[in-house]
Design a protein around this motif. Structure first.
Motif, PDB file in Angstrom:
ATOM      1  N   UNK A 111       0.827  -1.209   0.000  1.00  0.00           N
ATOM      2  CA  UNK A 111       0.000   0.000   0.000  1.00  0.00           C
ATOM      3  C   UNK A 111       0.860   1.259   0.000  1.00  0.00           C
ATOM      4  N   UNK A 112       2.085   1.133   0.485  1.00  0.00           N
ATOM      5  CA  UNK A 112       2.978   2.285   0.559  1.00  0.00           C
ATOM      6  C   UNK A 112       3.270   2.827  -0.840  1.00  0.00           C
ATOM      7  N   UNK A 113       3.100   4.124  -0.997  1.00  0.00           N
ATOM      8  CA  UNK A 113       3.421   4.768  -2.264  1.00  0.00           C
ATOM      9  C   UNK A 113       2.307   4.752  -3.283  1.00  0.00           C
ATOM     10  N   UNK A 114       1.185   4.094  -2.974  1.00  0.00           N
ATOM     11  CA  UNK A 114       0.061   4.039  -3.912  1.00  0.00           C
ATOM     12  C   UNK A 114      -0.866   5.231  -3.629  1.00  0.00           C
ATOM     13  N   UNK A 115      -1.260   5.930  -4.678  1.00  0.00           N
ATOM     14  CA  UNK A 115      -2.153   7.082  -4.516  1.00  0.00           C
ATOM     15  C   UNK A 115      -3.501   6.627  -3.971  1.00  0.00           C
ATOM     16  N   UNK A 116      -4.108   7.470  -3.137  1.00  0.00           N
ATOM     17  CA  UNK A 116      -5.386   7.121  -2.524  1.00  0.00           C
ATOM     18  C   UNK A 116      -6.437   6.786  -3.567  1.00  0.00           C
ATOM     19  N   UNK A 117      -6.461   7.536  -4.671  1.00  0.00           N
ATOM     20  CA  UNK A 117      -7.487   7.296  -5.687  1.00  0.00           C
ATOM     21  C   UNK A 117      -7.374   5.914  -6.296  1.00  0.00           C
ATOM     22  N   UNK A 118      -6.158   5.359  -6.305  1.00  0.00           N
ATOM     23  CA  UNK A 118      -5.957   4.036  -6.891  1.00  0.00           C
ATOM     24  C   UNK A 118      -6.381   2.901  -5.965  1.00  0.00           C
ATOM     25  N   UNK A 119      -6.708   3.239  -4.711  1.00  0.00           N
ATOM     26  CA  UNK A 119      -7.166   2.213  -3.777  1.00  0.00           C
ATOM     27  C   UNK A 119      -8.656   2.325  -3.489  1.00  0.00           C
ATOM     28  N   UNK A 120      -9.359   3.138  -4.257  1.00  0.00           N
ATOM     29  CA  UNK A 120     -10.816   3.162  -4.121  1.00  0.00           C
ATOM     30  C   UNK A 120     -11.386   1.805  -4.548  1.00  0.00           C
ATOM     31  N   UNK A 121     -12.322   1.306  -3.781  1.00  0.00           N
ATOM     32  CA  UNK A 121     -12.912   0.012  -4.103  1.00  0.00           C
ATOM     33  C   UNK A 121     -11.998  -1.157  -3.819  1.00  0.00           C
ATOM     34  N   UNK A 122     -10.940  -0.939  -3.016  1.00  0.00           N
ATOM     35  CA  UNK A 122      -9.957  -1.994  -2.740  1.00  0.00           C
ATOM     36  C   UNK A 122      -9.980  -2.376  -1.265  1.00  0.00           C
ATOM     37  N   UNK A 123      -9.423  -3.558  -0.997  1.00  0.00           N
ATOM     38  CA  UNK A 123      -9.254  -4.041   0.372  1.00  0.00           C
ATOM     39  C   UNK A 123      -7.792  -3.863   0.751  1.00  0.00           C
ATOM     40  N   UNK A 124      -7.577  -3.303   1.934  1.00  0.00           N
ATOM     41  CA  UNK A 124      -6.231  -3.134   2.468  1.00  0.00           C
ATOM     42  C   UNK A 124      -6.169  -3.907   3.782  1.00  0.00           C
ATOM     43  N   UNK A 125      -5.117  -4.686   3.970  1.00  0.00           N
ATOM     44  CA  UNK A 125      -4.952  -5.470   5.200  1.00  0.00           C
ATOM     45  C   UNK A 125      -3.798  -4.874   5.995  1.00  0.00           C
ATOM     46  N   UNK A 126      -4.042  -4.628   7.274  1.00  0.00           N
ATOM     47  CA  UNK A 126      -3.069  -3.956   8.126  1.00  0.00           C
ATOM     48  C   UNK A 126      -3.124  -4.524   9.541  1.00  0.00           C
ATOM     49  N   UNK A 127      -2.106  -4.273  10.359  1.00  0.00           N
ATOM     50  CA  UNK A 127      -2.193  -4.681  11.771  1.00  0.00           C
ATOM     51  C   UNK A 127      -3.318  -3.931  12.465  1.00  0.00           C
ATOM     52  N   UNK A 128      -3.933  -4.517  13.488  1.00  0.00           N
ATOM     53  CA  UNK A 128      -5.003  -3.811  14.204  1.00  0.00           C
ATOM     54  C   UNK A 128      -4.582  -2.439  14.713  1.00  0.00           C
ATOM     55  N   UNK A 129      -3.316  -2.291  15.074  1.00  0.00           N
ATOM     56  CA  UNK A 129      -2.826  -1.012  15.599  1.00  0.00           C
ATOM     57  C   UNK A 129      -2.857   0.101  14.560  1.00  0.00           C
ATOM     58  N   UNK A 130      -2.940  -0.250  13.271  1.00  0.00           N
ATOM     59  CA  UNK A 130      -2.921   0.751  12.203  1.00  0.00           C
ATOM     60  C   UNK A 130      -4.306   1.270  11.838  1.00  0.00           C
ATOM     61  N   UNK A 131      -5.360   0.696  12.424  1.00  0.00           N
ATOM     62  CA  UNK A 131      -6.718   1.069  12.010  1.00  0.00           C
ATOM     63  C   UNK A 131      -7.007   2.542  12.225  1.00  0.00           C
ATOM     64  N   UNK A 132      -6.504   3.098  13.314  1.00  0.00           N
ATOM     65  CA  UNK A 132      -6.846   4.473  13.647  1.00  0.00           C
ATOM     66  C   UNK A 132      -5.620   5.375  13.800  1.00  0.00           C
TER      67      UNK A 132
END
Length: 330
Positions: A217-238
């Motif tokens: 996900x690093x370096x990807x523009x926000x618009x390119x992740x519309x409609x996408x699923x991102x998986x992260x550690x629980x600590x990164x949610x907020x």
């Protein structure tokens, strides 16, 4: 019964083998059930574990001295016959079956009974002493169907094409399972990973678990992740990292999401009850299935399971092992 196996706060000592099971402090000889940090620690002199667990420990702790043990393979240490069988918890997870002096002891580590595309299913082994976890050892914990929870995630994604879905999941086991369950439900779009997820997902792929198109996900523009699923550690949610995502729907995959207060505390919009541990019915059904003379309960909600055993004429005791409370890993 089984005076040759001794529970201590720092692990279970197998006296004739002079070895410890899942010790929480460095030991000269360690038998390790799986790679989660509350069971697998660095600094041991020598480790016996599955090939996958040794690879996970090497990734987390650096190069370690270890002997791989295949599922079903028997080894002998000090007159104890030791066999590793699948636990169904995460990749490489194993129950350790010990046979000595005409008695059989099964130490499960952590386990679940639901199908998981990332690991082999739990194998019940009849025994004299059954050492079980009790992470979700309360009757309130009855996990729903896995497919229905994944369908809820996909429904939220499809209903919000201009947003993303950010899934909090433990880095070892849960993240890879979520990805594989999504693939099994027909979601073959790229899935984006927080940087903390990349190394473990790459290791899973190296060990033969197919997960499709995964991208950092690093370096990807926000618009390119519309409609996408991102998986992260629980600590990164907020945290600050999540603010760069396109209006994310925050989801969390954990058996703890059964408790609504926990979901609210973590500001989770889409709680997904997806656990890598046995629920109440699976714990009690498993004890019935392996039919032990005695049950040892290692961690979690010991009191309710202890009471259940007593009411079913099964001798039971709770073990006070330290460091067995990693709640993000539910």
């Amino acid at each position: 019964m089984a005076h040759w196996i001794e529970p201590h706060p720092t692990g279970i000592y197998v006296r004739p083998a002079d070895a410890w099971i899942d010790p929480s402090v460095p030991r000269e000889r360690a038998l390790v059930t799986h790679g989660h940090a509350d069971h697998a620690r660095g600094g041991h002199g020598h480790v016996w574990a599955t090939r996958e667990t040794l690879a996970i420990m090497a990734l987390r702790y650096g190069t370690a001295s270890g002997t791989p043990v295949g599922y079903g393979e028997e080894i002998r240490l000090g007159g104890v016959t030791i066999r590793y069988v699948p636990a169904g918890h995460v990749l490489g997870s194993a129950q350790i079956v010990l046979t000595h002096a005409g008695e059989r002891v099964v130490v499960t580590g952590d386990y679940k009974r639901r199908p998981d595309p990332t690991c082999l299913p739990f194998e019940p082994v009849p025994c004299d002493i059954f050492v079980t976890e009790a992470t979700f050892g309360l009757p309130v914990f009855r996990h729903p169907d896995t497919g229905s929870e994944i369908d809820r995630l996909l429904a939220a994604l499809h209903a919000n094409p201009d947003r993303s879905v950010l899934v909090g999941a433990y880095a070892l086991g849960k993240a890879q399972r979520v990805i594989c369950e999504l693939r099994a439900r027909g979601h073959h779009d790229p899935i984006y990973l927080h940087g903390a997820m990349e190394r473990m997902c790459n290791l899973y792929v190296e060990l033969g678990v197919e997960m499709g198109d995964l991208r950092p996900a690093t370096g990807v523009a926000a618009k390119d992740m519309r409609g996408a699923i991102i998986v992260a550690p629980p600590s990164a949610l907020n945290d600050r990292w999540s603010r760069r995502l396109p209006d994310p729907i925050t989801a969390m995959a954990s058996g703890w999401m059964r408790v609504r207060q926990r979901a609210r505390q973590k500001n989770v919009e889409l709680p997904l009850i997806l656990s890598d541990h046995a629920d109440w019915d699976e714990l009690t059904d498993t004890i019935r299935e392996v039919a032990p003379t005695e049950t040892w309960i290692t961690h979690g909600r010991e009191e309710a399971l202890l009471h259940w055993c007593m009411t079913h004429q099964i001798r039971a005791r709770a073990l006070a092992l330290v460091g067995r409370d990693d709640e993000e890993e539910g």
